[in-house]
Design an enzyme around this catalytic site. Structure first.
Site, PDB file in Angstrom:
ATOM      1  N   TYR B 290       0.481  -0.764   0.048  1.00  0.00           N
ATOM      2  CA  TYR B 290       0.305   0.065  -0.322  1.00  0.00           C
ATOM      3  C   TYR B 290       0.508   1.232   0.013  1.00  0.00           C
ATOM      4  CZ  TYR B 290      -4.212   2.703   0.844  1.00  0.00           C
ATOM      5  OH  TYR B 290      -5.676   3.547   0.551  1.00  0.00           O
ATOM      6  N   TYR B 340      -6.014   4.944  -7.356  1.00  0.00           N
ATOM      7  CA  TYR B 340      -6.283   5.065  -5.551  1.00  0.00           C
ATOM      8  C   TYR B 340      -7.668   4.267  -5.072  1.00  0.00           C
ATOM      9  CZ  TYR B 340      -6.092   6.412  -0.924  1.00  0.00           C
ATOM     10  OH  TYR B 340      -6.464   6.253   0.288  1.00  0.00           O
TER      11      TYR B 340
END
Ligand SMILES: [Zn+2]
Lengths: 134, 384
Positions: B290, B340
């Site tokens: 991430y 995202y």
């Protein structure tokens, strides 16, 4: 105070003493009545010993810059760039995110700092920190 | 009784919308497109879904999803909180449910108009200051990237990490995005010089240290290992899955912990993850970490034991995270350069790597580490 007010916190039962203290230019933090440790931010229980007993103890207002950032992109009109944000480690242990009252080029990790107070609204005063005088 | 989730569940379908700055349609529509695409990929009818796991922050509720899909008996519908930290947790929930027979086919998804709708980077101006953000935002620490900048600066101070190391991360993921026609940054090259010369946003972080803001959706179908064998795709097994928190946990500003440059939420879940999988960091062929902001990659590499604490900067140098490097990472471009979608797009890329059909395929890829959001209660998993 600037024309556009800074973002103001909304005090509640858990932290009213903290904000009342700042209005009187006192930095009050929760201190456990059983193990004596300070904590921040205000929470119900002492995370060290799980006691509910605490007092609001006055801090010295002295600490060191633990880390920082300088905000160069304006994210809110009340915070002009460059804007220094400090993470201050207080003498009592806890760390506070605060407004750094020094030019960006003078910020350094480890620098001694001292508390100041900034009135944000009629109800809210916040802490800020400047370089400590020797 | 084997108390492990290892190899009991598989991801058998992935579905994605396009990733853009303005989807032009509702988040519900995006979710439904991704879920039905994932079903088609798996070779099942959407009507076979009997479990749905959602991010708490997703706007789409289970009942409305079920009405749209025509599902009349959803048996399992938990949710996981903490923004991008939910990414691996929702798959773990689904895996436990199918392993225990609580559902047959569980849809996991994230759908958001993060660019054209509510932008997390702008949250400081609009959130009521009642929660813990009242202790940061009023002082001018307004956006998530600035909150991570404070941690990145401390990492530089403690370990000598350089902003050029952040640049290595951004450049590696951009190279992968350049290979991925779906990536928002597909056509934009990025060099270390570009990174070093970019606009300063939150010192020490510059423009290319920040992730994309995106509209889109990704969905996954999870089923039991037994059912997976009969389906269309090569099953991708969940070798291990964990959730975790660290000390003094708070969303994005866990600044009371002893070392704010240690993403403890990963450090503490990692041993459990390696133990369940029965492998170690040296066995990982490819990682999907991430990457809302570049310093988080360097800290994660340390937390998972790819290098020692403090050595994440040197680790990423010389293209280590690129295809052909020692740990190809975020091979679709990640949050920094693909999109995202709260990290769900990184899970689908992990699935493609195991299937062998990534656009930036790692040769002979057997084990992929995937992580969920950093600086918040989070999760991680190993696919194989
Ligand atoms: Zn105590």
């Amino acid at each position: 105070m600037s024309e556009i007010p800074r973002v103001a916190p909304i005090p509640g039962p858990i932290n009213q003493e903290f904000y009342d203290g700042l209005n009187r230019h006192e930095l009050l933090l929760q201190k456990c009545r059983d193990c004596g440790k300070f904590r921040f931010w205000p929470i119900e229980m002492c995370p060290f010993c799980n006691s509910f007993n605490h007092e609001w103890a006055r801090c010295s207002g002295k600490g060191t810059a633990h880390s920082y950032t300088v905000q160069h992109q304006v994210m809110h009109p009340a915070y002009p760039a460059p804007w220094v944000v400090l993470l201050v480690e207080l003498e009592e242990g806890p760390r506070l995110v605060t407004h750094g009252l020094m030019p960006p080029e003078e910020v350094e990790i480890g620098m001694p700092v001292e508390i100041e107070y900034e009135k944000i609204t009629d109800e809210i005063t916040l802490h800020a920190f400047r370089k400590a005088e020797k | 009784m084997m108390e492990t989730l290892k190899d009991k569940a598989c991801i058998v379908g992935i579905g994605e919308t396009e990733f853009s700055k303005n989807s032009g349609r509702s988040e519900m529509r995006l979710a439904l497109e991704a879920i039905t695409a994932a079903c088609e990929d798996a070779g099942i009818s959407p009507k076979e879904i009997d479990g749905i796991v959602r991010f708490s922050v997703d706007s789409n509720q289970i009942d409305e999803l079920a009405r749209n899909l025509g599902l009349d008996n959803v048996r399992f519908f938990p949710e996981v909180f903490f923004g991008g930290g939910a990414g691996c947790g929702i798959v773990q929930m689904a895996a436990m449910a199918v392993a225990l027979g609580k559902a047959k086919y569980v849809a996991c998804f994230r759908a958001l108009n993060e660019r054209s709708g509510f932008r997390y980077g702008q949250m400081g101006g609009v959130m009521p200051m009642q929660g813990h953000f009242q202790y940061s935002i009023p002082f001018g620490l307004i956006a998530p990237g600035a909150m991570v900048a404070v941690m990145g600066r401390r990492h530089m101070h403690l370990y000598g990490t350089k902003t050029a190391d952040f640049g290595e991360v951004a450049v590696a993921f951009r190279k992968h995005a350049n290979m991925n026609s779906k990536a928002m940054m597909h056509e934009k090259a990025l060099t270390l010089e570009d990174h070093a010369n970019a606009r300063m946003i939150s010192d020490p972080l510059r423009l290319f240290d920040f992730c994309q803001e995106s509209d889109g959706a990704v969905a996954l179908i999870v089923t039991s290992a037994e059912r997976a064998k009969a389906l269309k795709q090569k099953p991708v097994y969940l070798m291990a899955a964990e959730q975790g928190t660290g000390s003094w946990m708070e969303m994005m500003t866990s600044y009371q912990r002893e070392n704010i440059a240690d993403l403890e939420e990963y450090t503490r879940l990692a041993p459990h993850l390696w133990k369940e999988a029965g492998i170690g960091p040296e066995d990982i062929d490819c990682a999907q970490l991430y990457d809302a902001f570049t310093p988080l990659i360097i800290m994660q590499l340390e937390s998972f034991g790819f290098c020692k604490r403090g050595e994440g900067g040197p680790f990423v140098r010389d293209g280590a995270l690129q295809i052909g490097g020692r740990l190809p990472t975020n091979t679709s471009g990640g949050c920094l350069s693909e999109a995202y979608i709260h990290g769900l797009n990184q899970i689908s890329e992990g699935v493609r790597q195991i299937r062998g059909d990534s656009l930036a395929q790692v040769p002979d890829c057997k084990h992929v580490l995937v992580t969920a959001g950093s600086g918040i209660p989070t999760g991680a998993m190993i696919l194989h």
